[in-house]
Motif scaffolding. Sequence first.
Motif, PDB file in Angstrom:
ATOM      1  N   HIS A 117      22.305  -1.044  36.715  1.00 32.47           N
ATOM      2  CA  HIS A 117      21.579  -1.288  35.457  1.00 32.47           C
ATOM      3  C   HIS A 117      20.100  -1.545  35.760  1.00 32.47           C
ATOM      4  O   HIS A 117      19.699  -2.662  36.048  1.00 32.47           O
ATOM      5  CB  HIS A 117      22.195  -2.486  34.729  1.00 32.47           C
ATOM      6  CG  HIS A 117      21.672  -2.658  33.344  1.00 32.47           C
ATOM      7  ND1 HIS A 117      22.137  -3.624  32.502  1.00 32.47           N
ATOM      8  CD2 HIS A 117      20.730  -1.998  32.636  1.00 32.47           C
ATOM      9  CE1 HIS A 117      21.499  -3.558  31.341  1.00 32.47           C
ATOM     10  NE2 HIS A 117      20.644  -2.572  31.410  1.00 32.47           N
TER      11      HIS A 117
ATOM     12  N   THR B  31      30.814   0.334  30.519  1.00 32.22           N
ATOM     13  CA  THR B  31      29.372   0.362  30.755  1.00 32.22           C
ATOM     14  C   THR B  31      29.073   0.862  32.162  1.00 32.22           C
ATOM     15  O   THR B  31      28.173   1.689  32.368  1.00 32.22           O
ATOM     16  CB  THR B  31      28.767  -1.030  30.536  1.00 32.22           C
ATOM     17  OG1 THR B  31      29.039  -1.468  29.203  1.00 32.22           O
ATOM     18  CG2 THR B  31      27.260  -1.007  30.761  1.00 32.22           C
TER      19      THR B  31
ATOM     20  N   LEU C  43      27.827  -2.811  38.440  1.00 37.85           N
ATOM     21  CA  LEU C  43      26.999  -2.645  37.255  1.00 37.85           C
ATOM     22  C   LEU C  43      25.621  -3.267  37.458  1.00 37.85           C
ATOM     23  O   LEU C  43      24.602  -2.707  37.028  1.00 37.85           O
ATOM     24  CB  LEU C  43      27.698  -3.266  36.048  1.00 37.85           C
ATOM     25  CG  LEU C  43      26.976  -3.202  34.698  1.00 37.85           C
ATOM     26  CD1 LEU C  43      26.681  -1.763  34.318  1.00 37.85           C
ATOM     27  CD2 LEU C  43      27.828  -3.874  33.629  1.00 37.85           C
ATOM     28  N   HIS C  44      25.597  -4.395  38.128  1.00 39.01           N
ATOM     29  CA  HIS C  44      24.319  -5.066  38.396  1.00 39.01           C
ATOM     30  C   HIS C  44      23.395  -4.160  39.203  1.00 39.01           C
ATOM     31  O   HIS C  44      22.177  -4.106  38.957  1.00 39.01           O
ATOM     32  CB  HIS C  44      24.565  -6.369  39.154  1.00 39.01           C
ATOM     33  CG  HIS C  44      23.301  -7.088  39.537  1.00 39.01           C
ATOM     34  ND1 HIS C  44      22.511  -7.754  38.623  1.00 39.01           N
ATOM     35  CD2 HIS C  44      22.681  -7.226  40.737  1.00 39.01           C
ATOM     36  CE1 HIS C  44      21.467  -8.272  39.237  1.00 39.01           C
ATOM     37  NE2 HIS C  44      21.544  -7.970  40.518  1.00 39.01           N
TER      38      HIS C  44
ATOM     39  N   TYR D  11      22.837   4.193  23.890  1.00 41.05           N
ATOM     40  CA  TYR D  11      22.213   4.339  25.205  1.00 41.05           C
ATOM     41  C   TYR D  11      20.960   5.201  25.154  1.00 41.05           C
ATOM     42  O   TYR D  11      20.906   6.210  24.440  1.00 41.05           O
ATOM     43  CB  TYR D  11      23.189   5.003  26.169  1.00 41.05           C
ATOM     44  CG  TYR D  11      24.213   4.065  26.779  1.00 41.05           C
ATOM     45  CD1 TYR D  11      24.179   3.761  28.140  1.00 41.05           C
ATOM     46  CD2 TYR D  11      25.212   3.496  26.007  1.00 41.05           C
ATOM     47  CE1 TYR D  11      25.121   2.912  28.702  1.00 41.05           C
ATOM     48  CE2 TYR D  11      26.153   2.653  26.563  1.00 41.05           C
ATOM     49  CZ  TYR D  11      26.102   2.361  27.913  1.00 41.05           C
ATOM     50  OH  TYR D  11      27.018   1.520  28.472  1.00 41.05           O
TER      51      TYR D  11
ATOM     52  N   PHE E 261      26.864   4.311  33.041  1.00 41.44           N
ATOM     53  CA  PHE E 261      25.676   4.379  33.892  1.00 41.44           C
ATOM     54  C   PHE E 261      25.893   5.356  35.038  1.00 41.44           C
ATOM     55  O   PHE E 261      25.045   6.205  35.332  1.00 41.44           O
ATOM     56  CB  PHE E 261      25.333   2.995  34.452  1.00 41.44           C
ATOM     57  CG  PHE E 261      24.572   2.120  33.511  1.00 41.44           C
ATOM     58  CD1 PHE E 261      23.279   2.438  33.148  1.00 41.44           C
ATOM     59  CD2 PHE E 261      25.139   0.985  32.977  1.00 41.44           C
ATOM     60  CE1 PHE E 261      22.564   1.644  32.266  1.00 41.44           C
ATOM     61  CE2 PHE E 261      24.445   0.182  32.095  1.00 41.44           C
ATOM     62  CZ  PHE E 261      23.154   0.503  31.737  1.00 41.44           C
TER      63      PHE E 261
ATOM     64  N   GLY F 170      19.873   2.829  29.925  1.00 46.24           N
ATOM     65  CA  GLY F 170      19.881   1.473  29.414  1.00 46.24           C
ATOM     66  C   GLY F 170      20.536   1.476  28.050  1.00 46.24           C
ATOM     67  O   GLY F 170      20.665   2.535  27.417  1.00 46.24           O
ATOM     68  N   TYR F 171      20.977   0.315  27.585  1.00 46.08           N
ATOM     69  CA  TYR F 171      21.630   0.279  26.277  1.00 46.08           C
ATOM     70  C   TYR F 171      21.282  -1.009  25.537  1.00 46.08           C
ATOM     71  O   TYR F 171      20.873  -2.007  26.126  1.00 46.08           O
ATOM     72  CB  TYR F 171      23.149   0.414  26.413  1.00 46.08           C
ATOM     73  CG  TYR F 171      23.855  -0.820  26.943  1.00 46.08           C
ATOM     74  CD1 TYR F 171      24.517  -1.688  26.081  1.00 46.08           C
ATOM     75  CD2 TYR F 171      23.855  -1.116  28.301  1.00 46.08           C
ATOM     76  CE1 TYR F 171      25.165  -2.814  26.562  1.00 46.08           C
ATOM     77  CE2 TYR F 171      24.497  -2.232  28.790  1.00 46.08           C
ATOM     78  CZ  TYR F 171      25.161  -3.083  27.922  1.00 46.08           C
ATOM     79  OH  TYR F 171      25.799  -4.212  28.389  1.00 46.08           O
TER      80      TYR F 171
END
Length: 599
Positions: free
Chosen positions: A482, A407, A478-479, A579, A411, A591-592
């Motif tokens: 996203h 993921t 990732l935080h 996605y 992104f 986004g997914y």
Amino acid sequence: MNLRLTALSALVGISLAAFALPSNACFTVIVGKKVSSTGEILVGHNEDNEMRIITSQYWVDPAMHEDGELIEFEPAAAKIPQVKKTLGFWWSQTLAPTGYSFSDGFVNEKGVVVVSNNCNQTIEKGEKINEGGIGYGIRRLIAERAVSARDGVNLAIDLVKKYGYFQEGRTYTIADANEAWQLVLLRGSRYVARKVQDDEIAFLANAINITNIDLKDTANVIASPDLIENAIKKGTYKPKDPKNFSDFNLRKAYQLDERTSADWTKERVRVLLNYLTGKDFKDEHAFPMSMKLKNKVSAEQVRQMISGHSKHEVRDSGWYHQGMNDICNIGTYDSVVYVLRPNPLFTLAWRTNGRPSQQFSYPQYPLAGTAIGQNFMDPKTATTAQFHATPEQLSYRADRPLYTFLTMQNFLDWQHQDYPIFAKNKRAFEKQAAAEVQKADKEARMLYRVDPGKAKAFLHEFNNYSFHNVLHATEQELHELHHLPIIINSKELSQSSDGTFTVTALSTPQVHMTRVDKEATRFGSPFSNADLEVNRKMPKPLKVEFMDVNKDGLKDAVFTFPIKTAVAFTVPDVDTELYLWTKVGKKQLAGYDIVKIKK
């Protein structure tokens, strides 16, 4: 890289034509002891595959076996008698809907490493195989039985002599702390093995890289007795002197030029040669199979090599990785650099669970066993699943760490504006990891002199720490990446449907979806298509409406997409991450959400 053996099962639900293309990718670098900065053989390898791929790592214990036990790998392949005792080994599995024969990596308890590169499109097409031939069994049986790299080469040769190899061509890298070999297996029972010299660096993408060899040099070359005779008979080699075969070139005699000259083959080698020399090599027919270098090479530099990108790639799709011209490309699902040491317990692997340019490389000691979270099945179940994967095993699960890594890179591949920050964090992370592994190595060696078992236990603890450290760092990354919460407004999507569905992208105080660029928006699977390219047929929205869906005072975007093209290259009955790729203002965002795919 995989080869599909049989007709696709009902599990896949995509036409055979979508898969009936030659497998293309993987990249390998081998550094001899005298060229290595630490005096240790280095093997760097990117495992590249198309479509939905699930990778896990396992430790398989040594085992005793019953008399008469037969091993069955691919359903159509030969059943092979098992030996009485098998070695323990680290196994990096590539799990795919129909099973992959040629993608898994291994390191066994004797320190023998095996990886491979697809070299299909050879002159050997219809050669005879016996009892279905052998494919996956080559690597698995080397892991189970080989006590040295040379023993692994001999084992593979014996197997193809008996059963025949069922793929057109492949180069295996088989290495230990003392020697590294490149073994070319051809459809049927022909083979060539060449020892990589201690003072050279060897490399290959997906065409045979062995060129001129001295077949009389039995210390460094092992070849089929009729290798030259066969090429002369088929008209692909005409010696200048009928009594002197010194001008024999394996690549020219056995590899079809369409493979040697393919953009995705030559460009990746070209990138590597430019990295090593600073020069631009343009003639793929003159590419060397190896080089002797003035400067020594470190494991970190090999990581840089297999993270390489082409200066000539036209990046016009919106994603950074869109095809195969990069060494680190859209299909790179597993990447590793092995540092091979005399005591196999201390053999080190620098790994990423995806593209090495877009993930943090982290250290592991394979012989100390896998970390908690590096797999979600036991080895026996995983072995059964290799050619019989279930939808559940292929489904997205938030508690399977692999998806955190995938993921994050998904992104990052779209959100170009965030890459410089990641690159800075990556350098800092890997510098710290190098210091930690040096400290752990020193402490483990002190323990080993007193109690080898305690040293192994210590290194297993380090493996757990290292894996969860990289997982935490990736979660943090990732935080930050996203930024776009989305909702697929359907529980299931059918591949056979000609209808439409909607996706809601929620606005936040930072991102106002009323500024979305409809023309820059796509929706679909983040996995590559069957050509190992980004799916350029991913649909644009048919329409977009703005309304406050969640009643927070901000208007959200509700997109309508055609179902069939949105779920292309997905797998039926699998819970799948899809996605939304878009642009809001000047920023590319993604986004997914998860949905079950139906036929």
